[in-house]
Design an enzyme around this catalytic site. Structure first.
Site, PDB file in Angstrom:
ATOM      1  N   PHE A  91     -21.789 -52.494  42.362  1.00 31.46           N
ATOM      2  CA  PHE A  91     -20.813 -52.187  43.018  1.00 31.46           C
ATOM      3  C   PHE A  91     -19.677 -51.119  42.614  1.00 31.46           C
ATOM      4  O   PHE A  91     -19.230 -50.363  43.132  1.00 31.46           O
ATOM      5  CB  PHE A  91     -19.427 -53.554  43.119  1.00 31.46           C
ATOM      6  CG  PHE A  91     -20.032 -54.424  44.334  1.00 31.46           C
ATOM      7  CD1 PHE A  91     -19.829 -54.334  45.703  1.00 31.46           C
ATOM      8  CD2 PHE A  91     -20.772 -55.510  43.953  1.00 31.46           C
ATOM      9  CE1 PHE A  91     -20.304 -55.250  46.618  1.00 31.46           C
ATOM     10  CE2 PHE A  91     -21.272 -56.442  44.646  1.00 31.46           C
ATOM     11  CZ  PHE A  91     -21.166 -56.305  46.281  1.00 31.46           C
ATOM     12  N   PHE A 131      -6.034 -62.807  60.500  1.00 32.79           N
ATOM     13  CA  PHE A 131      -6.094 -62.826  59.066  1.00 32.79           C
ATOM     14  C   PHE A 131      -6.025 -61.414  58.584  1.00 32.79           C
ATOM     15  O   PHE A 131      -6.846 -60.500  58.869  1.00 32.79           O
ATOM     16  CB  PHE A 131      -7.651 -63.259  58.907  1.00 32.79           C
ATOM     17  CG  PHE A 131      -8.337 -63.367  57.535  1.00 32.79           C
ATOM     18  CD1 PHE A 131      -8.104 -64.316  56.499  1.00 32.79           C
ATOM     19  CD2 PHE A 131      -9.106 -62.270  56.970  1.00 32.79           C
ATOM     20  CE1 PHE A 131      -8.517 -64.338  55.363  1.00 32.79           C
ATOM     21  CE2 PHE A 131      -9.757 -62.217  55.884  1.00 32.79           C
ATOM     22  CZ  PHE A 131      -9.314 -63.335  55.128  1.00 32.79           C
ATOM     23  N   GLU A 142     -16.380 -58.250  57.871  1.00 38.03           N
ATOM     24  CA  GLU A 142     -16.753 -59.384  56.972  1.00 38.03           C
ATOM     25  C   GLU A 142     -17.974 -58.961  56.083  1.00 38.03           C
ATOM     26  O   GLU A 142     -19.045 -59.753  55.927  1.00 38.03           O
ATOM     27  CB  GLU A 142     -17.637 -60.288  58.036  1.00 38.03           C
ATOM     28  CG  GLU A 142     -16.559 -60.985  59.266  1.00 38.03           C
ATOM     29  CD  GLU A 142     -15.245 -62.142  58.604  1.00 38.03           C
ATOM     30  OE1 GLU A 142     -15.705 -62.462  57.453  1.00 38.03           O
ATOM     31  OE2 GLU A 142     -14.671 -62.425  59.222  1.00 38.03           O
ATOM     32  N   ARG A 180     -16.232 -64.115  70.496  1.00 37.37           N
ATOM     33  CA  ARG A 180     -16.713 -65.053  69.187  1.00 37.37           C
ATOM     34  C   ARG A 180     -15.753 -64.469  67.983  1.00 37.37           C
ATOM     35  O   ARG A 180     -15.423 -65.431  67.260  1.00 37.37           O
ATOM     36  CB  ARG A 180     -18.251 -64.632  68.942  1.00 37.37           C
ATOM     37  CG  ARG A 180     -18.705 -65.799  67.947  1.00 37.37           C
ATOM     38  CD  ARG A 180     -18.444 -65.491  66.718  1.00 37.37           C
ATOM     39  NE  ARG A 180     -19.047 -64.231  66.149  1.00 37.37           N
ATOM     40  CZ  ARG A 180     -18.606 -63.254  65.529  1.00 37.37           C
ATOM     41  NH1 ARG A 180     -17.506 -63.535  64.898  1.00 37.37           N
ATOM     42  NH2 ARG A 180     -19.141 -62.096  65.411  1.00 37.37           N
ATOM     43  N   ILE A 204      -7.075 -55.600  61.980  1.00 35.73           N
ATOM     44  CA  ILE A 204      -6.952 -56.908  62.094  1.00 35.73           C
ATOM     45  C   ILE A 204      -7.086 -57.544  63.683  1.00 35.73           C
ATOM     46  O   ILE A 204      -6.335 -57.215  64.566  1.00 35.73           O
ATOM     47  CB  ILE A 204      -5.527 -57.493  61.631  1.00 35.73           C
ATOM     48  CG1 ILE A 204      -5.147 -56.758  60.210  1.00 35.73           C
ATOM     49  CG2 ILE A 204      -5.277 -58.866  61.479  1.00 35.73           C
ATOM     50  CD1 ILE A 204      -6.279 -57.106  59.168  1.00 35.73           C
ATOM     51  N   GLY A 249     -34.325 -48.900  80.751  1.00 25.80           N
ATOM     52  CA  GLY A 249     -34.320 -47.447  81.122  1.00 25.80           C
ATOM     53  C   GLY A 249     -33.017 -47.100  81.496  1.00 25.80           C
ATOM     54  O   GLY A 249     -31.980 -47.730  80.718  1.00 25.80           O
TER      55      GLY A 249
END
Ligand SMILES: Cc1cc2nc3c(=O)[nH]c(=O)nc-3n(C[C@H](O)[C@H](O)[C@H](O)COP(=O)(O)OP(=O)(O)OC[C@H]3O[C@@H](n4cnc5c(N)ncnc54)[C@H](O)[C@@H]3O)c2cc1C
Length: 392
Positions: free
Chosen positions: A391, A136, A371, A97, A170, A347
């Site tokens: 922040f 990206f 992300e 994914r 990356i 288990g």
């Protein structure tokens, strides 16, 4: 690995909220995962290798650019279909994914949204078909949660830009042909540049020794005086908001994807609890095991509603970044907790590669960090509701 007997839970009949197209898209992805991912994924995770042979299938189920218009090679679907595709793929493996998320939300989306027509025509069809893979580059060795501090930069040299710096962690970097890289210009403004494999001074060393997302290739991006043609700058948006816009799209997909991983863990544990006998009874008959399973299906159902609602708002163009943050944070946390509980239901068998749960559990350690970390998303919600920035 055991045969894939997955049956998707839908405790609140949420299928009634889906269109026929949504269900068709989901079925195609589900069938493909059963046929092409489940039988091989454990082996690739064990040997820490990305299964390149699945790229074609990912393209065929519309996982590369699900909501990018068809004229650019995308599938032209809505946000719910996009989410359902991510859910089904992550039901197989979070690493697979991740490859699809990066290609769609972090490479195709910025080229579509911030690029010009020439860039769209040059890159999007090849990325949609999987002929080219992308990555990206935002995170740097010294700037993870705080990407605004990035030091990767480029200088205007008249007929080209000269790019220097390094990116870390990356996804897809080791095999990508195209990298969307975020770097500062001489005024300190962040821009997106399309860097292509083969440009002199550009290298992508692979990151080894991961215990998580082992079937996804991760690497660095090193820029040592890379000459980037001027036409490779994304012209239509700059500033930190540009990469953050891509993250909104990817985080939304992760909110759905995490449900897939959780559903797989729940479904596996439920089946096992009815088959495994101890003290002369199926372990599913013991209250402690039922408590775990009942809580799992409750949490999955809540997460499904959250993801669906954000999807409806994204279709209407009204979902805020903070609303997406909440769904990403909640659903990944839900999935990692379910993976942990499901593992216990199995288990000792739960720690083996015979079942998918341990792999999901380890994968989700990355998903809860990338992300935007679990903590950072909490601060985003905190800022949204109080108006006060925690922040800095
Ligand atoms: C497998 C994997 C794949 C990835 N793929 C990509 C990719 O394709 N492209 C990309 O650009 N990046 C990618 N990343 C990077 C990822 O987005 C970063 O790891 C993440 O943003 C966190 O950055 P960091 O690791 O530097 O942690 P740090 O920012 O150093 O954070 C460390 C800890 O401090 C906490 N923290 C930081 N700041 C604050 C604060 N202000 N207040 C409270 N707590 C704080 C964090 O929550 C975290 O718990 C990937 C990461 C992994 C693990």
């Amino acid at each position: 690995m055991k045969p894939d007997l997955f049956e998707a839970p839908d405790y609140y009949n949420l299928d009634e909220l889906l269109s026929d197209e949504h269900k068709l898209v989901r079925q195609a992805a589900r069938d493909w995962v059963k046929r092409d991912v489940s039988p091989i994924i454990e082996e690739y995770a064990q040997k820490a290798e990305f299964p390149e042979q699945i790229i074609k299938g990912l393209a065929e189920i519309g996982a590369f650019g699900p909501y990018i218009p068809e004229e650019y090679g995308g599938a032209g679907l809505d946000q719910i279909s996009y989410g359902l595709i991510m859910q089904e793929i992550e039901r197989g493996d979070s690493g697979v994914r991740s490859t699809a998320s990066v290609q769609s939300s972090l490479v195709m989306y910025p080229i579509y949204k911030y690029g010009n027509e020439e860039q769209r025509k040059k890159y999007l069809p090849k990325l949609a078909s999987g002929e080219w893979m992308g990555c990206f580059g935002l995170t740097e060795p010294d700037h993870g949660s705080n990407p605004a501090g990035m030091t990767t930069s480029f200088k205007d040299k008249g007929d080209h830009y000269l790019l220097n710096g390094a990116k870390m962690w990356i996804s897809n970097a080791p095999f990508a042909q195209v990298a969307v890289v975020w770097a500062k210009n001489e005024e300190g403004r962040i821009h997106g540049l399309i860097v292509e494999r083969g440009m002199e001074g550009f290298s992508t060393p692979e990151t080894h020794n991961k215990w998580s997302l082992r079937a996804s290739a991760t690497g660095e991006l090193i820029f040592d005086n890379v000459k980037v043609p001027k036409e490779n700058l994304l012209p239509n948006k700059s500033g930190l908001g540009a990469p953050l816009g891509c993250l909104d799209s990817a985080r939304y997909g992760i909110a759905w994807g995490a449900i897939g991983a959780a559903m797989d863990c729940y479904d596996t544990a439920l089946r096992y609890s009815k088959e495994r006998m101890q003290f002369g009874k199926p372990i599913g008959q013991f209250q402690l095991q039922q408590k775990k399973l009942a809580e799992m299906i409750t949490e999955i159902t809540k997460a499904q509603l959250l993801a669906w609602r954000v999807g409806v708002m994204r279709n209407a163009g009204t979902a805020t970044s903070a609303q997406i943050s909440m769904a990403k944070r909640n659903n990944v946390d839900m999935a990692i907790n379910i993976a942990r509980e499901a593992r216990q239901i199995l288990g000792g068998m739960g720690i083996t590669g015979e079942y998918s749960i341990m792999r999901h559990s380890m994968n989700l350690e990355s998903v809860i960090t990338y992300e935007g970390t679990h903590d950072i998303h909490l601060l985003i919600t905190g800022l949204d509701i109080t108006g006060l920035n925690a922040f800095q």
